[in-house]
Scaffold this motif. Structure first.
Motif, PDB file in Angstrom:
ATOM      1  N   VAL A  34       9.164  -6.108   2.089  1.00  0.00           N
ATOM      2  CA  VAL A  34       9.246  -6.131   0.744  1.00  0.00           C
ATOM      3  C   VAL A  34       8.566  -4.806   0.121  1.00  0.00           C
ATOM      4  N   LEU A  35       8.968  -4.295  -0.805  1.00  0.00           N
ATOM      5  CA  LEU A  35       8.706  -2.861  -1.344  1.00  0.00           C
ATOM      6  C   LEU A  35       7.605  -2.828  -2.065  1.00  0.00           C
ATOM      7  N   SER A  36       6.485  -2.017  -2.029  1.00  0.00           N
ATOM      8  CA  SER A  36       5.363  -1.901  -2.902  1.00  0.00           C
ATOM      9  C   SER A  36       4.813  -0.774  -2.724  1.00  0.00           C
ATOM     10  N   GLY A  37       3.674  -0.543  -3.705  1.00  0.00           N
ATOM     11  CA  GLY A  37       2.980   0.870  -3.519  1.00  0.00           C
ATOM     12  C   GLY A  37       2.595   1.503  -4.613  1.00  0.00           C
ATOM     13  N   ALA A  38       2.320   2.792  -4.507  1.00  0.00           N
ATOM     14  CA  ALA A  38       1.998   3.522  -5.789  1.00  0.00           C
ATOM     15  C   ALA A  38       2.866   4.124  -6.608  1.00  0.00           C
ATOM     16  N   ILE A  39       4.326   3.795  -6.046  1.00  0.00           N
ATOM     17  CA  ILE A  39       5.587   4.208  -7.115  1.00  0.00           C
ATOM     18  C   ILE A  39       5.900   2.913  -7.306  1.00  0.00           C
ATOM     19  N   VAL A  40       6.508   2.909  -8.517  1.00  0.00           N
ATOM     20  CA  VAL A  40       7.094   1.725  -9.212  1.00  0.00           C
ATOM     21  C   VAL A  40       8.339   1.757  -8.574  1.00  0.00           C
ATOM     22  N   CYS A  41       8.720   0.661  -8.017  1.00  0.00           N
ATOM     23  CA  CYS A  41      10.120   0.261  -7.312  1.00  0.00           C
ATOM     24  C   CYS A  41      10.704  -0.981  -7.503  1.00  0.00           C
ATOM     25  N   THR A  42      11.914  -1.181  -7.098  1.00  0.00           N
ATOM     26  CA  THR A  42      12.444  -2.473  -7.196  1.00  0.00           C
ATOM     27  C   THR A  42      13.453  -2.228  -5.825  1.00  0.00           C
ATOM     28  N   LEU A  43      14.050  -3.695  -5.120  1.00  0.00           N
ATOM     29  CA  LEU A  43      15.063  -3.580  -4.204  1.00  0.00           C
ATOM     30  C   LEU A  43      15.961  -2.598  -4.285  1.00  0.00           C
ATOM     31  N   ALA A  44      16.486  -2.134  -5.435  1.00  0.00           N
ATOM     32  CA  ALA A  44      17.612  -1.489  -5.666  1.00  0.00           C
ATOM     33  C   ALA A  44      17.213   0.036  -5.650  1.00  0.00           C
ATOM     34  N   GLY A  45      15.783   0.421  -5.493  1.00  0.00           N
ATOM     35  CA  GLY A  45      15.442   1.784  -5.553  1.00  0.00           C
ATOM     36  C   GLY A  45      14.601   2.113  -6.764  1.00  0.00           C
ATOM     37  N   PHE A  46      14.031   3.283  -6.907  1.00  0.00           N
ATOM     38  CA  PHE A  46      13.299   3.837  -7.925  1.00  0.00           C
ATOM     39  C   PHE A  46      13.379   5.271  -8.083  1.00  0.00           C
ATOM     40  N   MET A  47      13.164   5.852  -9.151  1.00  0.00           N
ATOM     41  CA  MET A  47      13.327   7.194  -9.578  1.00  0.00           C
ATOM     42  C   MET A  47      12.025   7.474 -10.455  1.00  0.00           C
ATOM     43  N   VAL A  48      11.184   8.750  -9.872  1.00  0.00           N
ATOM     44  CA  VAL A  48      10.213   9.162 -10.861  1.00  0.00           C
ATOM     45  C   VAL A  48      10.325  10.460 -11.141  1.00  0.00           C
ATOM     46  N   ALA A  49      10.072  10.832 -12.303  1.00  0.00           N
ATOM     47  CA  ALA A  49      10.214  12.163 -12.733  1.00  0.00           C
ATOM     48  C   ALA A  49       8.806  12.834 -12.805  1.00  0.00           C
ATOM     49  N   THR A  98       4.589 -17.424  28.079  1.00  0.00           N
ATOM     50  CA  THR A  98       4.986 -18.881  27.994  1.00  0.00           C
ATOM     51  C   THR A  98       3.977 -19.857  27.289  1.00  0.00           C
ATOM     52  N   LEU A  99       2.819 -19.140  26.959  1.00  0.00           N
ATOM     53  CA  LEU A  99       1.955 -19.919  26.132  1.00  0.00           C
ATOM     54  C   LEU A  99       2.086 -19.913  24.663  1.00  0.00           C
ATOM     55  N   THR A 100       2.885 -18.743  24.171  1.00  0.00           N
ATOM     56  CA  THR A 100       3.034 -18.732  22.885  1.00  0.00           C
ATOM     57  C   THR A 100       3.414 -19.950  21.875  1.00  0.00           C
ATOM     58  N   PRO A 101       2.871 -20.242  20.681  1.00  0.00           N
ATOM     59  CA  PRO A 101       3.248 -21.511  20.354  1.00  0.00           C
ATOM     60  C   PRO A 101       4.718 -21.468  19.791  1.00  0.00           C
ATOM     61  N   GLY A 102       5.572 -22.355  19.761  1.00  0.00           N
ATOM     62  CA  GLY A 102       7.087 -22.472  19.316  1.00  0.00           C
ATOM     63  C   GLY A 102       7.019 -22.960  17.830  1.00  0.00           C
ATOM     64  N   GLY A 103       8.008 -22.285  17.241  1.00  0.00           N
ATOM     65  CA  GLY A 103       8.175 -22.556  15.644  1.00  0.00           C
ATOM     66  C   GLY A 103       8.598 -21.266  15.100  1.00  0.00           C
ATOM     67  N   SER A 104       8.604 -21.372  13.792  1.00  0.00           N
ATOM     68  CA  SER A 104       9.306 -20.409  12.874  1.00  0.00           C
ATOM     69  C   SER A 104       8.196 -19.438  12.490  1.00  0.00           C
ATOM     70  N   TYR A 105       8.437 -18.153  12.820  1.00  0.00           N
ATOM     71  CA  TYR A 105       7.352 -17.121  12.542  1.00  0.00           C
ATOM     72  C   TYR A 105       7.826 -16.357  11.376  1.00  0.00           C
ATOM     73  N   THR A 106       6.998 -16.015  10.427  1.00  0.00           N
ATOM     74  CA  THR A 106       7.312 -15.048   9.364  1.00  0.00           C
ATOM     75  C   THR A 106       6.234 -14.131   9.153  1.00  0.00           C
ATOM     76  N   SER A 107       6.859 -12.986   8.594  1.00  0.00           N
ATOM     77  CA  SER A 107       6.018 -11.852   8.449  1.00  0.00           C
ATOM     78  C   SER A 107       6.477 -11.060   6.843  1.00  0.00           C
ATOM     79  N   ASP A 108       5.765 -10.730   6.030  1.00  0.00           N
ATOM     80  CA  ASP A 108       6.161  -9.756   4.993  1.00  0.00           C
ATOM     81  C   ASP A 108       5.571  -8.522   5.351  1.00  0.00           C
ATOM     82  N   GLN A 109       6.374  -7.462   5.128  1.00  0.00           N
ATOM     83  CA  GLN A 109       6.114  -6.076   5.338  1.00  0.00           C
ATOM     84  C   GLN A 109       6.426  -5.478   3.855  1.00  0.00           C
ATOM     85  N   GLN A 110       5.693  -4.333   3.731  1.00  0.00           N
ATOM     86  CA  GLN A 110       5.734  -3.661   2.574  1.00  0.00           C
ATOM     87  C   GLN A 110       5.699  -2.111   3.208  1.00  0.00           C
ATOM     88  N   LEU A 111       6.807  -1.541   2.623  1.00  0.00           N
ATOM     89  CA  LEU A 111       7.010   0.137   2.715  1.00  0.00           C
ATOM     90  C   LEU A 111       6.571   0.982   1.491  1.00  0.00           C
TER      91      LEU A 111
END
Length: 244
Positions: A10-25, A225-238
């Motif tokens: 998931v993109l976020s941060g100091a620059i306004v952006c969307t998944l399609a990209g952003f442009m800052v002048a 071998t002791l790591t719990p089984g299941g569906s792991y998730t994670s959100d990342q920001q660039l």
């Protein structure tokens, strides 16, 4: 028990952006200059001189010669073409937003990739940082690799790099400079077959204006071998920030 991970960038941060990209002048820059010379765009053109010079510089001009592209040194950079603009602009694009791992196993690392692209016009470069927690299931989080190192099956590891790898599998890619890019993977994320994940660190950068550079993020997950089984998730920001 079978284990797997669903992964979303998931993109976020100091620059306004969307998944399609952003442009800052930004504010247009002034004429190219140093203590010994100055070039104003209005003075370059028609006919020109065979040679003009002073103690500290020399130039030649002519009509009809191709003059498109960029040139630079440690202390200056210039973009040439029929129509150019002095307005700096930073552009970011996420090429694929979901990175899905194969099943986790204590016997072999799970791997996947995602990619993004950055271009940077007439500024002084950019940095890309990564934020977000490692893969998590309930209260259990896969251990992030705080020290750069290789994949070690049978231990808990979550790590990334931005280069082509041959171990634990053939996957990933080096930064692609196919469109005049000069960006590179950052220290700790630029060595094949070695991985790391420290939230907030810079994973890619360019020291000056750059065409499009495409980066591939290579991910690994190892479990015990002791790591719990299941569906792991994670959100990342660039977070991509221009260094004007």
């Amino acid at each position: 028990m079978t284990k797997w991970l669903e992964y979303t960038l998931v993109l976020s941060g100091a620059i306004v952006c969307t998944l399609a990209g952003f442009m800052v002048a930004a504010v247009a820059d002034g004429p190219s200059s140093s203590p010994h010379y100055q070039l104003n765009e209005s003075t370059i053109g028609g006919g020109g001189l065979v040679q003009s010079e002073s103690t500290n510089f020399q130039s030649r001009e002519a009509i009809g010669e191709t003059a498109v592209g960029s040139s630079s040194s440690t202390n200056y950079q210039t973009n040439s073409g029929y129509v150019t603009t002095g307005a700096p602009a930073l552009s970011f694009g996420l090429n694929n937003a979901n990175a899905a791992f194969n099943d986790f196993s204590p016997n072999a690392a799970a791997t996947t990739t995602a990619s993004f692209s950055v271009s940077d016009y007439t500024s002084y470069g950019y940095v890309v940082q990564v934020l977000g927690h490692p893969p998590t299931l309930g209260t259990h989080t896969i251990s992030a690799m705080a020290t750069t190192g290789p994949s070690t099956p049978g231990t808990e590891q979550f790590g990334i790099n931005l280069v082509a790898n041959t171990s634990p599998a053939t996957f990933g890619a080096n930064p692609d400079h196919g469109q005049f890019g000069v960006g590179s993977a950052a220290t700790n994320y630029n060595t094949a077959n070695n991985f790391r994940y420290v939230e907030g660190e810079t994973i890619a950068s360019a020291p000056k204006s750059s065409g499009v550079t495409t980066y591939t993020i290579s991910y690994i997950v190892n479990v015990t071998t002791l790591t719990p089984g299941g569906s792991y998730t994670s959100d990342q920001q660039l977070v991509c920030t221009g260094t004007y």
